[in-house]
Design an enzyme around this catalytic site. Structure first.
Site, PDB file in Angstrom:
ATOM      1  N   THR A 191       0.828  -1.222   0.000  1.00  0.00           N
ATOM      2  CA  THR A 191       0.000   0.000   0.000  1.00  0.00           C
ATOM      3  C   THR A 191       0.853   1.260   0.000  1.00  0.00           C
ATOM      4  OG1 THR A 191      -1.513  -1.273   1.346  1.00  0.00           O
ATOM      5  CG2 THR A 191      -1.946   1.065   1.209  1.00  0.00           C
ATOM      6  N   VAL A 192       1.852   1.306   0.871  1.00  0.00           N
ATOM      7  CA  VAL A 192       2.683   2.513   0.980  1.00  0.00           C
ATOM      8  C   VAL A 192       3.603   2.636  -0.243  1.00  0.00           C
ATOM      9  CG1 VAL A 192       4.411   3.718   2.362  1.00  0.00           C
ATOM     10  CG2 VAL A 192       2.586   2.433   3.499  1.00  0.00           C
ATOM     11  N   ALA A 235      12.503  20.323  -4.506  1.00  0.00           N
ATOM     12  CA  ALA A 235      13.748  19.686  -4.092  1.00  0.00           C
ATOM     13  C   ALA A 235      14.976  20.372  -4.682  1.00  0.00           C
ATOM     14  CB  ALA A 235      13.727  18.212  -4.501  1.00  0.00           C
ATOM     15  N   LYS A 264       9.226   0.639  11.188  1.00  0.00           N
ATOM     16  CA  LYS A 264       9.377   0.891  12.636  1.00  0.00           C
ATOM     17  C   LYS A 264       9.997  -0.291  13.353  1.00  0.00           C
ATOM     18  CE  LYS A 264       5.456   0.420  11.519  1.00  0.00           C
ATOM     19  NZ  LYS A 264       4.217   0.563  10.912  1.00  0.00           N
ATOM     20  N   VAL A 299       7.028   6.356  12.317  1.00  0.00           N
ATOM     21  CA  VAL A 299       6.240   6.682  13.516  1.00  0.00           C
ATOM     22  C   VAL A 299       5.074   7.582  13.138  1.00  0.00           C
ATOM     23  CG1 VAL A 299       6.277   7.744  15.807  1.00  0.00           C
ATOM     24  CG2 VAL A 299       8.284   6.498  14.989  1.00  0.00           C
ATOM     25  N   ILE A 337       2.151  12.036  10.202  1.00  0.00           N
ATOM     26  CA  ILE A 337       2.449  13.133  11.143  1.00  0.00           C
ATOM     27  C   ILE A 337       3.963  13.347  11.182  1.00  0.00           C
ATOM     28  CG2 ILE A 337       2.215  13.960  13.517  1.00  0.00           C
ATOM     29  CD1 ILE A 337      -0.059  11.980  13.931  1.00  0.00           C
ATOM     30  N   GLU A 364      -5.359  -5.422  10.567  1.00  0.00           N
ATOM     31  CA  GLU A 364      -4.799  -6.533   9.805  1.00  0.00           C
ATOM     32  C   GLU A 364      -5.644  -7.787  10.045  1.00  0.00           C
ATOM     33  OE1 GLU A 364      -1.961  -6.160   8.085  1.00  0.00           O
ATOM     34  OE2 GLU A 364      -1.372  -4.204   8.858  1.00  0.00           O
ATOM     35  N   LYS A 367       7.100   2.195  17.909  1.00  0.00           N
ATOM     36  CA  LYS A 367       7.120   3.631  17.613  1.00  0.00           C
ATOM     37  C   LYS A 367       7.620   4.406  18.832  1.00  0.00           C
ATOM     38  CE  LYS A 367       3.324   2.877  14.392  1.00  0.00           C
ATOM     39  NZ  LYS A 367       1.866   2.729  14.249  1.00  0.00           N
ATOM     40  N   GLY A 381      -2.077   4.467   6.369  1.00  0.00           N
ATOM     41  CA  GLY A 381      -2.682   4.715   5.053  1.00  0.00           C
ATOM     42  C   GLY A 381      -1.605   4.993   4.026  1.00  0.00           C
TER      43      GLY A 381
HETATM   44  N1  HSE Z   1      -1.303  -0.875  12.021  1.00  0.00           N
HETATM   45  C1  HSE Z   1      -0.987   0.448  12.437  1.00  0.00           C
HETATM   46  C2  HSE Z   1      -2.218   1.131  12.992  1.00  0.00           C
HETATM   47  C3  HSE Z   1      -0.415   1.308  11.351  1.00  0.00           C
HETATM   48  O1  HSE Z   1      -3.273   0.500  13.126  1.00  0.00           O
HETATM   49  O2  HSE Z   1      -2.133   2.304  13.323  1.00  0.00           O
HETATM   50  C4  HSE Z   1       0.987   0.920  10.990  1.00  0.00           C
HETATM   51  O3  HSE Z   1       1.841   1.019  12.081  1.00  0.00           O
END
Ligand code: HSE
Length: 441
Positions: free
Chosen positions: A14-15, A34, A107, A134, A138, A192, A207, A304
């Site tokens: 996803t990322v 940049a 992380k 983390v 944010i 998950e 984190k 996300g």
């Molecule tokens: N699974 C994490 C969450 C996001 O529910 O915030 C990834 O660290």
């Protein structure tokens, strides 16, 4: 380095896909910001043929992320594979040793190997950037590591797991059980398929350990976190907390104390009017207490694809701009060893729910055990009905079970433990006691 910053990207989940699409679609805009063209030259993922909604034929393909990490054709290796070992660890190590800058969202890898990786990155004169590791989108790493360096930070805490905050929010708002909310979180794609890592607090712990190091200038110590998840929180606890003016949140807290640093992840009762209590659903927030800034709260999306990719790309742009900061904010050699403050020494208020036999004298006996440990009670209430808390010092002998809820003034974890053990020995308790730490923030 040429006038193009050449990127190798490993991991197209996803990322990874969000980052790739954004780097391509915003290429001109990113280059302007940049001051350098940023060009994804090569990619690596488990499957080459999977349909990801983007034409991958323009990128050089590597089956092996380690080979990509060492490629002469890249300046920056972006690791979005995940996991604290295997190909994620091997490829990051290989990239650093090959003199490539590394950007990662991993992380678990930083929590476990961050000290060693930072040391090698310094030795090889390359960057190791991990803003996305983390709280997703944010910018908390940059805030703590760079923007708040003029402060002495006394505490950093936050909601760093969207899955848990979503579950706790729905439990409070709709009176649902943990299991019902977890199923919904999975159906909506927040949790998950195997949510253990999230709901047991490990994800937050990873984190937190990273933030602890940056905030206090200590080595990362992921073995020294007290971790309790949210699986034992009941709707009875949430509604009792609410009636007492609190919300239950899974907090990660790192705090300097006289005996060392507390590093803990656990359900916490926070006052409803605190900034952290306002964070609902999947949103994350981190609060930093510094001597110059007072208290700063950063809130936003903690997960996300696009939000996390935003942090990944910001790290890449920093490199293009020539902004290189020591991975852990100062040379690894200058970090202090982590000195743990044991959880039994923790000082604070406590919520205790005891399911007891509804017999004469139980109430008084519990109060006595608390007094023996010099624990002052702010309130002691008998939870007769789910929706109503009622003070009742004279239990009638009905032969049923009752929930007794105690709120303590500040005391130590050790005293709470001793009192509960004594109450257990008295034989009044019929279920595992529920203990939730209270943060008066
Ligand atoms: N699974 C994490 C969450 C996001 O529910 O915030 C990834 O660290």
């Amino acid at each position: 380095m040429s006038h193009t910053l050449k990127i190798g990207l490993a991991g197209l989940g996803t990322v990874g896909i969000s980052a790739l699409k954004r780097l391509v679609s915003m290429q001109t805009n990113i280059a302007e910001k940049a001051g350098l063209a940023i060009d994804v030259r090569a990619i690596s993922a488990r499957s080459r043929t999977k349909d990801r909604g983007i034409d991958l034929s323009n990128f050089h393909w590597y089956d092996d992320p380690v080979a990509l990490a060492k490629s002469d054709d890249i300046d920056v290796f972006v690791e979005l594979i995940g996991g604290d070992s295997g190909s994620a660890e091997a490829s990051v190590r290989a990239a650093i040793e090959a003199g490539k800058h590394v950007v990662t969202a991993n992380k678990a890898l930083i929590a476990k190997h961050g000290n060693a990786l930072a040391r090698r990155a310094e030795a090889n004169g390359v960057a190791l950037n991990f803003e996305a590791a983390v709280a997703g989108g944010i910018p908390v790493i940059k805030a703590v590591r760079e923007s708040m360096t003029a402060n002495s930070i006394s505490r950093i805490y936050g909601i760093m797991n969207g899955t848990c905050n979503y579950i706790l929010t729905r439990m409070e708002e709709e009176g649902l059980s943990f299991d019902e909310c977890l199923k919904d979180a999975q159906r909506l794609g927040y949790a998950e398929a195997d949510p253990t890592f999230d709901v047991e607090g490990n994800d937050t712990a990873h984190k937190l350990t990273i933030l602890t190091s940056l905030a206090f200038g200590t080595e990362i110590d992921s073995e020294s976190v007290t971790i309790e998840g949210i699986t034992n929180i009941t709707s009875a606890d949430i509604s009792a907390a609410s009636e007492l003016g609190y919300r239950v949140k899974l907090l990660g807290v790192a705090k300097k104390t006289q005996t060392g640093i507390e590093q803990r992840v656990h359900p916490t009762m926070v006052p409803k009017d605190s900034s952290i209590a306002q964070i609902s659903g999947v949103t994350n927030a981190v609060v930093i207490d510094g001597d110059a800034i007072g208290s700063v709260t950063l809130a936003g999306p903690g997960a996300g694809g696009d939000a996390t990719a935003s942090a990944v790309i910001a790290d890449i742009i920093d490199l293009a701009r020539g902004l290189e900061v020591k991975p852990l904010g100062r040379p690894v050699e200058a970090l202090d060893p982590f000195k743990k403050s044991e959880i039994y020494a923790h000082k604070g208020g406590y919520y205790i729910r005891l399911r007891v036999n509804d017999l004469h004298g139980v109430f008084a006996s519990i109060a006595t055990r608390m007094a023996e440990q010099e624990i002052s009670l702010e309130s002691i209430v008998q939870h007769k009905k789910r929706s109503k808390l009622k003070v009742d010092a004279e239990l009638k002998g009905t032969g049923k079970h009752q929930d007794i809820i105690l709120i303590t003034y500040e005391t130590t974890e050790n005293r709470i433990h001793n009192a509960i053990e004594a109450i257990k020995q008295d034989g009044h308790i019929v279920d595992t006691p529920q203990v939730i730490r209270i943060a008066r923030i």
